[in-house]
Scaffold this active site. Sequence first.
Site, PDB file in Angstrom:
ATOM      1  N   ARG A   1       0.793  -1.226   0.000  1.00  0.00           N
ATOM      2  CA  ARG A   1       0.000   0.000   0.000  1.00  0.00           C
ATOM      3  C   ARG A   1       0.833   1.288   0.000  1.00  0.00           C
ATOM      4  O   ARG A   1       0.618   2.182  -0.816  1.00  0.00           O
ATOM      5  CB  ARG A   1      -0.904   0.045   1.247  1.00  0.00           C
ATOM      6  CG  ARG A   1      -2.122  -0.782   1.167  1.00  0.00           C
ATOM      7  CD  ARG A   1      -2.461  -1.308   2.557  1.00  0.00           C
ATOM      8  NE  ARG A   1      -1.514  -2.365   2.837  1.00  0.00           N
ATOM      9  CZ  ARG A   1      -1.758  -3.638   2.553  1.00  0.00           C
ATOM     10  NH1 ARG A   1      -2.925  -3.997   2.122  1.00  0.00           N
ATOM     11  NH2 ARG A   1      -0.834  -4.558   2.746  1.00  0.00           N
ATOM     12  N   THR A   2       1.777   1.367   0.938  1.00  0.00           N
ATOM     13  CA  THR A   2       2.511   2.628   1.109  1.00  0.00           C
ATOM     14  C   THR A   2       3.348   2.924  -0.137  1.00  0.00           C
ATOM     15  O   THR A   2       3.379   4.050  -0.631  1.00  0.00           O
ATOM     16  CB  THR A   2       3.404   2.539   2.365  1.00  0.00           C
ATOM     17  OG1 THR A   2       2.595   2.051   3.444  1.00  0.00           O
ATOM     18  CG2 THR A   2       3.991   3.874   2.736  1.00  0.00           C
TER      19      THR A   2
ATOM     20  N   LYS B   1      25.556  -5.891  -2.054  1.00  0.00           N
ATOM     21  CA  LYS B   1      27.032  -5.885  -2.123  1.00  0.00           C
ATOM     22  C   LYS B   1      27.621  -5.161  -0.913  1.00  0.00           C
ATOM     23  O   LYS B   1      28.813  -4.876  -0.866  1.00  0.00           O
ATOM     24  CB  LYS B   1      27.488  -5.183  -3.408  1.00  0.00           C
ATOM     25  CG  LYS B   1      26.993  -5.850  -4.677  1.00  0.00           C
ATOM     26  CD  LYS B   1      27.350  -5.013  -5.905  1.00  0.00           C
ATOM     27  CE  LYS B   1      26.571  -5.481  -7.115  1.00  0.00           C
ATOM     28  NZ  LYS B   1      26.601  -4.504  -8.212  1.00  0.00           N
TER      29      LYS B   1
ATOM     30  N   ARG C   1      11.246   3.669   3.721  1.00  0.00           N
ATOM     31  CA  ARG C   1      10.797   2.621   4.654  1.00  0.00           C
ATOM     32  C   ARG C   1      12.017   1.780   4.991  1.00  0.00           C
ATOM     33  O   ARG C   1      12.764   1.379   4.094  1.00  0.00           O
ATOM     34  CB  ARG C   1       9.713   1.742   4.049  1.00  0.00           C
ATOM     35  CG  ARG C   1       9.429   0.536   4.946  1.00  0.00           C
ATOM     36  CD  ARG C   1       8.199  -0.210   4.590  1.00  0.00           C
ATOM     37  NE  ARG C   1       7.002   0.540   4.931  1.00  0.00           N
ATOM     38  CZ  ARG C   1       5.791  -0.002   4.948  1.00  0.00           C
ATOM     39  NH1 ARG C   1       5.618  -1.272   4.648  1.00  0.00           N
ATOM     40  NH2 ARG C   1       4.734   0.735   5.255  1.00  0.00           N
TER      41      ARG C   1
ATOM     42  N   HIS D   1       4.930   5.628  11.621  1.00  0.00           N
ATOM     43  CA  HIS D   1       4.404   5.548  10.247  1.00  0.00           C
ATOM     44  C   HIS D   1       3.444   6.741  10.099  1.00  0.00           C
ATOM     45  O   HIS D   1       2.225   6.572  10.051  1.00  0.00           O
ATOM     46  CB  HIS D   1       3.680   4.210  10.092  1.00  0.00           C
ATOM     47  CG  HIS D   1       3.366   3.804   8.692  1.00  0.00           C
ATOM     48  ND1 HIS D   1       3.521   4.641   7.604  1.00  0.00           N
ATOM     49  CD2 HIS D   1       2.890   2.633   8.196  1.00  0.00           C
ATOM     50  CE1 HIS D   1       3.149   3.988   6.514  1.00  0.00           C
ATOM     51  NE2 HIS D   1       2.771   2.775   6.834  1.00  0.00           N
TER      52      HIS D   1
HETATM   53  N1  ASP Z   1       1.544  -1.929   6.960  1.00  0.00           N
HETATM   54  C1  ASP Z   1       1.687  -1.380   8.280  1.00  0.00           C
HETATM   55  C2  ASP Z   1       3.142  -1.113   8.566  1.00  0.00           C
HETATM   56  O1  ASP Z   1       3.964  -1.295   7.694  1.00  0.00           O
HETATM   57  C3  ASP Z   1       1.038  -2.229   9.311  1.00  0.00           C
HETATM   58  C4  ASP Z   1       1.480  -3.663   9.311  1.00  0.00           C
HETATM   59  O2  ASP Z   1       2.399  -4.047   8.590  1.00  0.00           O
HETATM   60  O3  ASP Z   1       0.865  -4.415  10.065  1.00  0.00           O
HETATM   61  O4  ASP Z   1       3.450  -0.706   9.646  1.00  0.00           O
HETATM   62  N1   CP Z   2      -0.471  -0.021   5.807  1.00  0.00           N
HETATM   63  C1   CP Z   2       0.739  -0.243   5.262  1.00  0.00           C
HETATM   64  O1   CP Z   2       1.730   0.424   5.551  1.00  0.00           O
HETATM   65  O2   CP Z   2       0.757  -1.232   4.306  1.00  0.00           O
HETATM   66  P1   CP Z   2       2.060  -1.732   3.539  1.00  0.00           P
HETATM   67  O3   CP Z   2       2.975  -2.345   4.564  1.00  0.00           O
HETATM   68  O4   CP Z   2       1.562  -2.734   2.543  1.00  0.00           O
HETATM   69  O5   CP Z   2       2.699  -0.546   2.888  1.00  0.00           O
END
Ligand code: ASP
Ligand code: CP
Length: 308
Positions: A56-57, A84, A106, A134
């Site tokens: 998603r993110t 590497k 991330r 987040h």
């Molecule tokens: N997608 C969110 C995160 O990356 C929540 C999760 O992974 O449960 O923090």
């Molecule tokens: N909610 C969220 O961060 O989803 P992803 O980990 O898929 O990005």
Amino acid sequence: MIRHLLSAADLDAGTATEVLDTAARMDEAIADREVKKLPTLRGRTVVNLFYEDSTRTRISFEAAAKRLSADVINFSAKGSSVSKGESLKDTALTLQAMGADAVVIRHPASGAPYQLAGWVNGSVLNAGDGTHEHPTQALLDAYTMRSRLGRVDGLSVAIVGDVLHSRVARSNVLLLSALGAKVTLVGPPTLLPLGIEDALASGTEVRYDLDEVLPGVDVVMMLRVQRERMEDAYFPSAREYTRRYGLDGARLRALPEHAIVMHPGPMNRGMEISPEVADSPRSTIVEQVANGVSVRMAVLYLLLGGAK
Ligand code: ASP
Ligand code: CP
């Protein structure tokens, strides 16, 4: 406006409201157009730097930057020279050389975005760092509450489950409290950080019995049980966890009629949330994803000072 978005604590109520209002304007501006694009960030470069998996993110930051007409570079640690042994700093300097105006990061290490902010000239946006924060997830959650329930101020929000490993919970406690919501954290004692009550914003509560909390909330936000971050056994069995903390049809019916169900995704269907609840009209899970694009457009726009 702030230069980086590293933590939800960077946002006071005024700044957070400006982001949510801008996201709403982005939605309107895009809805009116045949081609779903605005020229605001034309000529600017946004780099998505992902050292940890994301669906998603990652895609919503990419969609947001493209809808604002920015150039987008997607970097995933898998398949890069990180294998590497290249460090985060050298990777960041390489991206800097490509002229990044914003770096979305991330990373599995809490605090990595703070380090990055010291190495690059552009804005740094935290897209999830370890178990820390987040912030754009909290913003899209607040946006979803506002669009479904009309406000955030005065709402009673229960955040349920694996709070210990959840950067979503941490950012939401900060942001929702700043916006005037009352947050209650619910979970087994093993999944609530030690001493959390003292560390929380005043007014935030900790409870262990989900059934006692449900009839009094406007929003219930279920958290994924993050098995990839668990080295020990935090609960007796998955079945026992679901029995005490899973949101199923019976618990859904215990909520007030107007209450909504949220989950940041990805879900463990059948564990913290039943398919019946996840797919019910009271669930905002799919809306949260769509709102993520609008909110990330707003954040990129405000941080990069896009043209009107
Ligand atoms: N997608 C969110 C995160 O990356 C929540 C999760 O992974 O449960 O923090
Ligand atoms: N909610 C969220 O961060 O989803 P992803 O980990 O898929 O990005």
